[in-house]
Write a protein that holds these residues in place. Structure first.
Motif, PDB file in Angstrom:
ATOM      1  N   TRP A  31       0.876  -1.188   0.000  1.00  0.00           N
ATOM      2  CA  TRP A  31       0.000   0.000   0.000  1.00  0.00           C
ATOM      3  C   TRP A  31       0.901   1.222   0.000  1.00  0.00           C
ATOM      4  CZ3 TRP A  31      -1.363   3.817   3.873  1.00  0.00           C
ATOM      5  CH2 TRP A  31      -2.531   4.541   3.592  1.00  0.00           C
ATOM      6  N   ARG A  32       1.132   1.811  -1.189  1.00  0.00           N
ATOM      7  CA  ARG A  32       2.065   2.931  -1.297  1.00  0.00           C
ATOM      8  C   ARG A  32       1.900   3.636  -2.640  1.00  0.00           C
ATOM      9  NH1 ARG A  32       4.932  -1.853  -1.311  1.00  0.00           N
ATOM     10  NH2 ARG A  32       6.049  -2.436  -3.228  1.00  0.00           N
ATOM     11  N   ASP A  33       2.576   4.753  -2.800  1.00  0.00           N
ATOM     12  CA  ASP A  33       2.668   5.509  -4.052  1.00  0.00           C
ATOM     13  C   ASP A  33       1.338   6.168  -4.446  1.00  0.00           C
ATOM     14  OD1 ASP A  33       5.268   4.489  -4.145  1.00  0.00           O
ATOM     15  OD2 ASP A  33       4.671   2.788  -5.385  1.00  0.00           O
ATOM     16  N   PRO A  34       0.899   7.208  -3.714  1.00  0.00           N
ATOM     17  CA  PRO A  34      -0.355   7.895  -4.074  1.00  0.00           C
ATOM     18  C   PRO A  34      -0.212   8.711  -5.359  1.00  0.00           C
ATOM     19  CG  PRO A  34       0.745   9.044  -2.278  1.00  0.00           C
ATOM     20  CD  PRO A  34       1.519   7.782  -2.507  1.00  0.00           C
ATOM     21  N   PHE A  35      -1.318   8.851  -6.078  1.00  0.00           N
ATOM     22  CA  PHE A  35      -1.369   9.634  -7.314  1.00  0.00           C
ATOM     23  C   PHE A  35      -2.759  10.250  -7.444  1.00  0.00           C
ATOM     24  CE2 PHE A  35      -2.225  10.199 -11.845  1.00  0.00           C
ATOM     25  CZ  PHE A  35      -1.067  10.841 -12.270  1.00  0.00           C
ATOM     26  N   ILE A  36      -2.821  11.545  -7.736  1.00  0.00           N
ATOM     27  CA  ILE A  36      -4.117  12.220  -7.878  1.00  0.00           C
ATOM     28  C   ILE A  36      -4.758  11.821  -9.201  1.00  0.00           C
ATOM     29  CG2 ILE A  36      -5.271  14.443  -8.121  1.00  0.00           C
ATOM     30  CD1 ILE A  36      -3.238  15.620  -6.204  1.00  0.00           C
ATOM     31  N   LEU A  37      -5.912  11.207  -9.114  1.00  0.00           N
ATOM     32  CA  LEU A  37      -6.648  10.749 -10.288  1.00  0.00           C
ATOM     33  C   LEU A  37      -7.483  11.848 -10.923  1.00  0.00           C
ATOM     34  CD1 LEU A  37      -8.146   7.275  -9.267  1.00  0.00           C
ATOM     35  CD2 LEU A  37      -6.700   7.716 -11.248  1.00  0.00           C
ATOM     36  N   GLN A  38      -8.097  12.662 -10.091  1.00  0.00           N
ATOM     37  CA  GLN A  38      -9.125  13.570 -10.586  1.00  0.00           C
ATOM     38  C   GLN A  38      -9.208  14.780  -9.675  1.00  0.00           C
ATOM     39  OE1 GLN A  38     -12.742  11.417 -11.424  1.00  0.00           O
ATOM     40  NE2 GLN A  38     -14.028  13.235 -11.239  1.00  0.00           N
ATOM     41  N   THR A  39      -9.340  15.968 -10.259  1.00  0.00           N
ATOM     42  CA  THR A  39      -9.497  17.205  -9.501  1.00  0.00           C
ATOM     43  C   THR A  39     -10.937  17.703  -9.624  1.00  0.00           C
ATOM     44  OG1 THR A  39      -8.798  18.518 -11.408  1.00  0.00           O
ATOM     45  CG2 THR A  39      -7.081  17.826  -9.861  1.00  0.00           C
ATOM     46  N   THR A  41     -14.304  19.653 -10.528  1.00  0.00           N
ATOM     47  CA  THR A  41     -14.784  20.343 -11.727  1.00  0.00           C
ATOM     48  C   THR A  41     -16.105  21.020 -11.418  1.00  0.00           C
ATOM     49  OG1 THR A  41     -16.019  18.411 -12.517  1.00  0.00           O
ATOM     50  CG2 THR A  41     -13.698  18.584 -13.181  1.00  0.00           C
ATOM     51  N   ALA A  42     -16.655  21.708 -12.399  1.00  0.00           N
ATOM     52  CA  ALA A  42     -17.947  22.363 -12.206  1.00  0.00           C
ATOM     53  C   ALA A  42     -19.039  21.347 -11.916  1.00  0.00           C
ATOM     54  CB  ALA A  42     -18.299  23.185 -13.446  1.00  0.00           C
ATOM     55  N   GLY A  43     -18.877  20.124 -12.424  1.00  0.00           N
ATOM     56  CA  GLY A  43     -19.895  19.108 -12.219  1.00  0.00           C
ATOM     57  C   GLY A  43     -19.666  18.195 -11.038  1.00  0.00           C
ATOM     58  N   SER A  44     -18.473  18.263 -10.420  1.00  0.00           N
ATOM     59  CA  SER A  44     -18.168  17.387  -9.297  1.00  0.00           C
ATOM     60  C   SER A  44     -17.203  18.086  -8.344  1.00  0.00           C
ATOM     61  CB  SER A  44     -17.546  16.078  -9.790  1.00  0.00           C
ATOM     62  OG  SER A  44     -17.070  15.296  -8.707  1.00  0.00           O
ATOM     63  N   PRO A  45     -17.501  18.098  -7.023  1.00  0.00           N
ATOM     64  CA  PRO A  45     -16.625  18.774  -6.061  1.00  0.00           C
ATOM     65  C   PRO A  45     -15.489  17.894  -5.552  1.00  0.00           C
ATOM     66  CG  PRO A  45     -18.554  17.963  -4.928  1.00  0.00           C
ATOM     67  CD  PRO A  45     -18.719  17.570  -6.378  1.00  0.00           C
ATOM     68  N   TRP A  46     -15.354  16.674  -6.075  1.00  0.00           N
ATOM     69  CA  TRP A  46     -14.471  15.687  -5.445  1.00  0.00           C
ATOM     70  C   TRP A  46     -13.057  15.683  -6.026  1.00  0.00           C
ATOM     71  CZ3 TRP A  46     -16.236  13.505  -1.166  1.00  0.00           C
ATOM     72  CH2 TRP A  46     -17.622  13.366  -0.990  1.00  0.00           C
ATOM     73  N   TRP A  47     -12.101  15.509  -5.117  1.00  0.00           N
ATOM     74  CA  TRP A  47     -10.765  15.074  -5.462  1.00  0.00           C
ATOM     75  C   TRP A  47     -10.749  13.543  -5.368  1.00  0.00           C
ATOM     76  CZ3 TRP A  47      -6.448  18.274  -6.440  1.00  0.00           C
ATOM     77  CH2 TRP A  47      -6.625  19.641  -6.172  1.00  0.00           C
ATOM     78  N   TYR A  48     -10.047  12.903  -6.297  1.00  0.00           N
ATOM     79  CA  TYR A  48      -9.842  11.448  -6.225  1.00  0.00           C
ATOM     80  C   TYR A  48      -8.343  11.167  -6.237  1.00  0.00           C
ATOM     81  CZ  TYR A  48     -14.766  10.364  -7.203  1.00  0.00           C
ATOM     82  OH  TYR A  48     -16.136  10.256  -7.135  1.00  0.00           O
ATOM     83  N   VAL A  49      -7.912  10.235  -5.407  1.00  0.00           N
ATOM     84  CA  VAL A  49      -6.524   9.813  -5.384  1.00  0.00           C
ATOM     85  C   VAL A  49      -6.475   8.292  -5.321  1.00  0.00           C
ATOM     86  CG1 VAL A  49      -6.296   9.892  -2.863  1.00  0.00           C
ATOM     87  CG2 VAL A  49      -4.263  10.185  -4.273  1.00  0.00           C
ATOM     88  N   MET A  50      -5.482   7.699  -5.983  1.00  0.00           N
ATOM     89  CA  MET A  50      -5.304   6.242  -5.893  1.00  0.00           C
ATOM     90  C   MET A  50      -3.957   5.934  -5.258  1.00  0.00           C
ATOM     91  SD  MET A  50      -4.535   5.010  -9.805  1.00  0.00           S
ATOM     92  CE  MET A  50      -3.347   5.857 -10.867  1.00  0.00           C
ATOM     93  N   VAL A  51      -3.875   4.777  -4.617  1.00  0.00           N
ATOM     94  CA  VAL A  51      -2.655   4.326  -3.961  1.00  0.00           C
ATOM     95  C   VAL A  51      -2.343   2.919  -4.472  1.00  0.00           C
ATOM     96  CG1 VAL A  51      -1.515   3.861  -1.760  1.00  0.00           C
ATOM     97  CG2 VAL A  51      -3.215   5.690  -1.919  1.00  0.00           C
ATOM     98  N   GLY A  52      -1.105   2.689  -4.901  1.00  0.00           N
ATOM     99  CA  GLY A  52      -0.719   1.372  -5.384  1.00  0.00           C
ATOM    100  C   GLY A  52      -0.901   0.304  -4.318  1.00  0.00           C
TER     101      GLY A  52
END
Length: 372
Positions: A31-39, A41-52
């Motif tokens: 469980w390591r190495d985070p990466f931002i998937l999604q910032t 937008t006008a249609g969604s308030p969510w940040w998404y991040v994935m971790v290996g």
């Protein structure tokens, strides 16, 4: 990171834990190495991040989290994707993702001397999907790239669809190799202010020729490359960042072949367009005796005819007046189809390196970039 520090020299660690621990009972292999998937937008308030991560006795994956605040409030969403395919390995290191288009980057296609646009054409096949008005429409897909298990393997890329923390692995393309060699690993990437997807990666130093403790540096990062898709959207295409052309102090390169004669004295002070013959045991000075006359770098375009040779080594010795400079060798082996730079000019060392077995990636042969 300090927001007013564009050179990323000042860093401030956030208090507490950035992401919550994985759910209990998942039996992860890592469980390591985070990466931002999604910032947001006008249609969604969510940040998404994935971790290996990896699911024990099952496959590699990445765990996805989301939050409305980049610095806090993260909640677990689920795995990015899952597959029972053995090629998925047991752990995904350094997973990254980007949305790519089949349209070549404008700045790359307009690079000096037209090299970028001709390079694009030599790697591309197929056609873009047509608009109703007959114009071609760029195809867009997401590229998921993972570094499986550990660095003896090469990074793999999948082209498919992504939305809200899920990548559709079932409908994705078969894995493609990110690079043809076996030393590139753990890539990362960003989208620059021109909208280009720019990738770089760790280049391993596999031949450890210096004694322990003698290293003042080890390994390096590759030059940045721009990513996009083939016109039909089925393959990943790459080319060096066009801005690298600005590093060249001369527009000409050395053309080394089996024909042509070196100028008198074998002292070549300027750009040399004609074929240059390299004779065994006969040194040729490149760039001139005075460092003020030319660049500290030399471009070599080398055409090799195998004959009965198993391998070829080009020795690059430093200029005699540079006491602290070290030489190197460029070696190519036809049997293993490997090209490597060896930071030594000692003949015994070069012979030993040539006899070393080439590491074999622990998975079946996969498609990768196809040269012209």
């Amino acid at each position: 990171m300090q927001p007013d520090d564009p050179e990323l020299k000042e860093w401030v660690k956030l208090p507490g834990q950035f992401l919550p621990q994985p759910p209990a009972g998942m039996h992860l292999t890592g469980w390591r190495d985070p990466f931002i998937l999604q910032t947001p937008t006008a249609g969604s308030p969510w940040w998404y991040v994935m971790v290996g991560a990896g699911l024990k006795d099952k496959c590699g994956t990445a765990l996805v989290y989301r939050s409305k605040d980049l610095k806090q409030g993260w909640e677990y969403v689920g795995p990015l994707c899952e597959s029972a395919d053995a090629d998925m390995h047991t752990m995904w290191e350094c997973p990254i993702m980007a949305q790519l288009s089949s349209k070549p980057p404008t700045s790359a296609a307009a690079a000096s001397n037209g090299h970028a646009s001709s390079h694009v054409n030599s790697f591309a096949s197929g056609h873009s999907a047509p608009h109703s008005d007959g114009c071609s429409q760029p195809i867009g897909r997401h590229m998921l790239c993972v570094s499986p298990d550990y660095c003896v393997n090469v990074p793999l890329c999948y082209l498919g669809s992504y939305a809200a923390g899920r990548f559709d692995m079932a409908a994705a393309s078969s894995p493609q190799r990110l690079d043809l060699g076996d030393i590139l690993y753990a890539p990362n990437m960003l989208t620059d202010d021109q909208g280009r997807t720019v990738l770089w990666a760790w280049m391993q130093e596999k031949q450890l020729l210096r004694p322990t403790g003698a290293y003042d540096s080890s390994c390096c990062l590759c030059v940045p490359r721009v990513l996009y898709l083939s016109p039909d959207g089925t393959r990943l295409l790459q080319e060096p960042l066009p801005e690298l052309q600005a590093l060249r102090q001369q527009h000409s390169a050395w053309h080394v072949g089996t024909a042509g004669k070196a100028p008198a004295g074998n002292a070549l002070g300027g750009a040399f367009q004609a074929p240059l013959a390299l004779r065994p045991g006969v040194p040729v000075q490149l760039g001139g005796a005075s460092s003020s006359r030319g660049s500290s770098h030399v471009d070599l375009e080398l055409t090799l005819t195998r004959g009965e040779a198993d391998s070829v080594v080009l020795l690059l010795q430093p200029f005699e007046g540079l006491a602290d400079a070290a030489g190197a060798a460029i070696a190519y082996c036809w049997a293993s189809d490997t090209l490597q730079v060896i930071h030594s000019t000692d003949l015994a060392t070069l012979e030993a390196v040539a006899a070393m077995p080439v590491p074999t990636p622990a998975f079946k042969q996969l498609p990768g970039p196809t040269p012209e």
